[in-house]
Motif scaffolding. Sequence first.
Motif, short mmCIF file in Angstrom:
data_model
loop_
_atom_site.label_atom_id
_atom_site.label_comp_id
_atom_site.label_asym_id
_atom_site.label_seq_id
_atom_site.Cartn_x
_atom_site.Cartn_y
_atom_site.Cartn_z
N THR A 1 0.83 -1.20 0.00
CA THR A 1 0.00 0.00 0.00
C THR A 1 0.87 1.25 0.00
O THR A 1 0.48 2.29 -0.52
N GLU A 2 2.06 1.14 0.60
CA GLU A 2 2.99 2.27 0.52
C GLU A 2 4.42 1.73 0.57
O GLU A 2 4.65 0.62 1.03
N PRO A 3 5.37 2.52 0.07
CA PRO A 3 6.76 2.03 0.03
C PRO A 3 7.40 2.04 1.41
O PRO A 3 7.10 2.90 2.24
N ARG A 4 8.26 1.05 1.67
CA ARG A 4 9.10 1.07 2.88
C ARG A 4 10.39 1.80 2.52
O ARG A 4 10.65 2.04 1.35
N PRO A 5 11.22 2.10 3.52
CA PRO A 5 12.46 2.84 3.21
C PRO A 5 13.27 2.14 2.11
O PRO A 5 13.46 0.93 2.16
N GLY A 6 13.70 2.91 1.13
CA GLY A 6 14.50 2.37 0.03
C GLY A 6 13.67 1.89 -1.14
O GLY A 6 14.17 1.78 -2.25
N GLU A 7 12.41 1.56 -0.86
CA GLU A 7 11.57 1.04 -1.94
C GLU A 7 10.98 2.16 -2.79
O GLU A 7 10.76 3.27 -2.32
N VAL A 8 10.69 1.80 -4.03
CA VAL A 8 9.91 2.68 -4.88
C VAL A 8 8.55 2.02 -5.07
O VAL A 8 8.46 0.80 -5.15
N LEU B 1 12.41 0.98 -13.01
CA LEU B 1 12.58 1.16 -11.56
C LEU B 1 13.62 0.21 -10.98
O LEU B 1 13.95 0.28 -9.79
N ASP B 2 14.14 -0.69 -11.82
CA ASP B 2 14.90 -1.84 -11.35
C ASP B 2 16.37 -1.51 -11.10
O ASP B 2 17.25 -1.99 -11.83
N GLY B 3 16.67 -0.70 -10.10
CA GLY B 3 18.07 -0.42 -9.79
C GLY B 3 18.21 0.79 -8.88
O GLY B 3 17.20 1.34 -8.42
N PRO B 4 19.47 1.18 -8.59
CA PRO B 4 19.69 2.34 -7.74
C PRO B 4 18.99 3.58 -8.30
O PRO B 4 18.86 3.68 -9.53
N PRO B 5 18.53 4.47 -7.45
CA PRO B 5 18.77 4.52 -6.00
C PRO B 5 17.85 3.61 -5.20
O PRO B 5 17.94 3.58 -3.98
N PHE B 6 16.98 2.85 -5.85
CA PHE B 6 16.03 2.04 -5.09
C PHE B 6 16.66 0.71 -4.67
O PHE B 6 17.55 0.19 -5.33
N THR B 7 16.15 0.14 -3.58
CA THR B 7 16.63 -1.17 -3.14
C THR B 7 15.52 -2.20 -3.20
O THR B 7 15.72 -3.37 -2.88
N GLY B 8 14.34 -1.77 -3.62
CA GLY B 8 13.23 -2.71 -3.77
C GLY B 8 12.09 -2.02 -4.49
O GLY B 8 12.04 -0.80 -4.56
N ILE B 9 11.21 -2.86 -5.05
CA ILE B 9 10.03 -2.32 -5.74
C ILE B 9 8.79 -2.85 -5.02
O ILE B 9 8.63 -4.06 -4.86
N ALA B 10 7.93 -1.95 -4.56
CA ALA B 10 6.69 -2.32 -3.89
C ALA B 10 5.55 -2.10 -4.88
O ALA B 10 5.38 -0.99 -5.38
#
Length: 324
Positions: A247-254, A289-298
């Motif tokens: 429902t919403e991103p966690r830290p690092g996630e997009v 979306l698959d890479g830095p700066p993100f560490t995960g995709i929600a």
Amino acid sequence: MTEARTPILTPDTAAIAQAAETLRTGGLVAFPTETVYGLGCNATDGEAVARVFAAKDRPRFNPLIVHVQDTDAARNIVIFNDTADRLTEAFWPGALTLVLPRRDDRVSLLVSAGLETLAIRTPDHPVAQALLVESGLPIAAPSANRAGRISPTAAGHVVFSLPGSADGGPTIILDGGPCRVGVESTVVDLSGDAPTLLRPGGVAQEDIEACIGPLAQPSASDDETPKSPGMMDRHYAPELPLRLVATEPRPGEVLLGFGPDAPEGAINLSPSGDLGEAAANLFSMIRALDGPPFTGIAVMAVPDVGLGRAINDRLRRAAQMVDD
Ligand code: TXA
Ligand code: MG
């Protein structure tokens, strides 16, 4: 490794002729279909088929789909039944692949990984059609991506995902713009007792069932030797971990949103909640979306109806991240 760039060509008459000649002489051509881009070869040339597996770095010989110009061309290669008649009349050309008994060994056995059946479809894309007509060949083509990765829905994705021509990749890439459907074709096995859904895809299960009645699901006992290896978990994996029904991103996630409830500013598969639009955007948005700066995709929930089934199937596989 040389760094040869594979030419991306506008699919005019000259480019189609060059692509057809490439296929006739055993080379590989990446071309657009309405679902995803395919990595094509002459289906009757076993060595060319082997080059497709090598270019994709497939861990094993998964059977490939044979693309043909029309139903007549299909009947030359596989043995139709009443159900095949009804389905092809309703959905061809289009995003429906049928598994049927092969007629003979003209199509390389490597295409079907030794199976007595062949998966076949007539694509509904003018460039794919032009290539089929100009070459006069059945074209075996898996999606034009490295094995286990998400399918390309634009010509640029192909360059990103496959080796260059000097390293065993396609000789040319035909650019047909973004794919209209955006997920692979639905695969229905008509070679057994009951029509069986092997892979949800671009034609909705509901629409197929409205035409021929209920589809069977592959039985659990088939697990050891999956009839459609495309159903195995490790397909479609992005680099980053994927979290579903977020429902919403966690830290690092997009956050990859869906529908009008997505937070303002989120990348959205379809702001209006249109499943066709979401399917068309799915792979290219995950890729972006698959890479830095993100560490995960929600990823927000997508309703499990119609094309949403194919979307959720791909998302579940992408989220598994099982190592080979
Ligand atoms: O939309 C599509 O289907 C795209 C475009 C390029 O046409 N192609 C595609 O191909 O997705 P590929 O190779 O990534 O997936 C082929 C699927 C796999 O799930 C494979 O296991 C199944 O079709 N398949 C092929 N031949 C089969 C056979 N003889 N029996 C059962 N499944 C088969
Ligand atoms: Mg594929």
